[in-house]
Design a protein around this motif. Sequence first.
Motif, PDB file in Angstrom:
ATOM      1  N   UNK A 144       2.084  -3.403   1.980  1.00 44.93           N
ATOM      2  CA  UNK A 144       3.486  -3.833   1.885  1.00 44.93           C
ATOM      3  C   UNK A 144       3.684  -4.885   0.800  1.00 44.93           C
ATOM      4  N   UNK A 145       2.662  -5.700   0.562  1.00 44.22           N
ATOM      5  CA  UNK A 145       2.808  -6.835  -0.345  1.00 44.22           C
ATOM      6  C   UNK A 145       2.545  -6.545  -1.807  1.00 44.22           C
ATOM      7  N   UNK A 146       2.255  -5.277  -2.157  1.00 45.82           N
ATOM      8  CA  UNK A 146       1.930  -4.952  -3.549  1.00 45.82           C
ATOM      9  C   UNK A 146       2.651  -3.688  -3.989  1.00 45.82           C
ATOM     10  N   UNK A 147       2.821  -3.542  -5.285  1.00 47.23           N
ATOM     11  CA  UNK A 147       3.451  -2.324  -5.799  1.00 47.23           C
ATOM     12  C   UNK A 147       2.587  -1.102  -5.487  1.00 47.23           C
ATOM     13  N   UNK A 148       1.291  -1.242  -5.728  1.00 45.63           N
ATOM     14  CA  UNK A 148       0.371  -0.147  -5.452  1.00 45.63           C
ATOM     15  C   UNK A 148      -1.001  -0.732  -5.161  1.00 45.63           C
ATOM     16  N   UNK A 149      -1.664  -0.218  -4.139  1.00 46.15           N
ATOM     17  CA  UNK A 149      -2.982  -0.713  -3.736  1.00 46.15           C
ATOM     18  C   UNK A 149      -3.961   0.450  -3.699  1.00 46.15           C
ATOM     19  N   UNK A 150      -5.063   0.322  -4.410  1.00 48.36           N
ATOM     20  CA  UNK A 150      -6.076   1.366  -4.371  1.00 48.36           C
ATOM     21  C   UNK A 150      -6.904   1.236  -3.093  1.00 48.36           C
ATOM     22  N   UNK A 151      -7.514   2.347  -2.692  1.00 49.79           N
ATOM     23  CA  UNK A 151      -8.362   2.319  -1.503  1.00 49.79           C
ATOM     24  C   UNK A 151      -9.541   1.380  -1.708  1.00 49.79           C
ATOM     25  N   UNK A 152     -10.073   1.335  -2.937  1.00 48.25           N
ATOM     26  CA  UNK A 152     -11.210   0.450  -3.223  1.00 48.25           C
ATOM     27  C   UNK A 152     -10.818  -1.012  -3.025  1.00 48.25           C
TER      28      UNK A 152
END
Length: 235
Positions: free
Chosen positions: A15-23
């Motif tokens: 929720x807190x980021x534009x896009x988050x990678x699984x890593x």
Amino acid sequence: MRRADRLFRLTQLIRGRRRSTAAWLSERLEVSLRTVYRDVADLQAQGVPIEGEAGVGYRMGAGFDLPPLMFSAEEACALVAALRLAQPQMDPALAAQGELALGRILSVLPPSVRAQAEGLALWVPANGPDAAILQRLGLLRQAIAGRQRVQFCYRDAGAQGSQRTVRPLGCFFWGQVWTLGAWCELRQDFRSFRLDRIDALATQDSRFRHEPGRGLADYLRHAGAPAHALTGGGG
């Protein structure tokens, strides 16, 4: 960490980021990639509007919200410490807003937690940059947010001056000096400029649009930034 707590934290991270990678998520949660994939799939099955997929990254769909969070004493102390460390290096307007935001957070905490945070025995001397540099920092911060070109006279290490018009992308603090990362229209390439060598700084009315190869993420790659900086939500 209980699975319910992990799912809640996973939701907050996405929720807190534009896009988050699984890593990135697996590193923050200290779990395997397989666990991240499974947890995301479970949240999606429960109706949490997480968009994206493995190998691309995840983001939260529009309209999703959670009740306000209650910070632990340790988290509140971390916020106080972060602001105290950062304030001497901020332009006055941003420093004032940080103080206001922290006050709002502390005001809703239980008295014991608030007292512990406000009594944190960690202080930072007010020996940041001089007023002229902080003024430049504030102007650049606004120009970056508004995608406004800036122009200035720049003195290099040999005191040779040149007139520059640049697309400002980000400001970076290196412990002793602030630098501006930018696309320089004179050199047609990325450049870094020390704020203490900038004179006659002014914004232009013309705004620039994002162009592939000339954005903040491209600058960070050009500068050899670590991978986690490239996925930090900038664009």
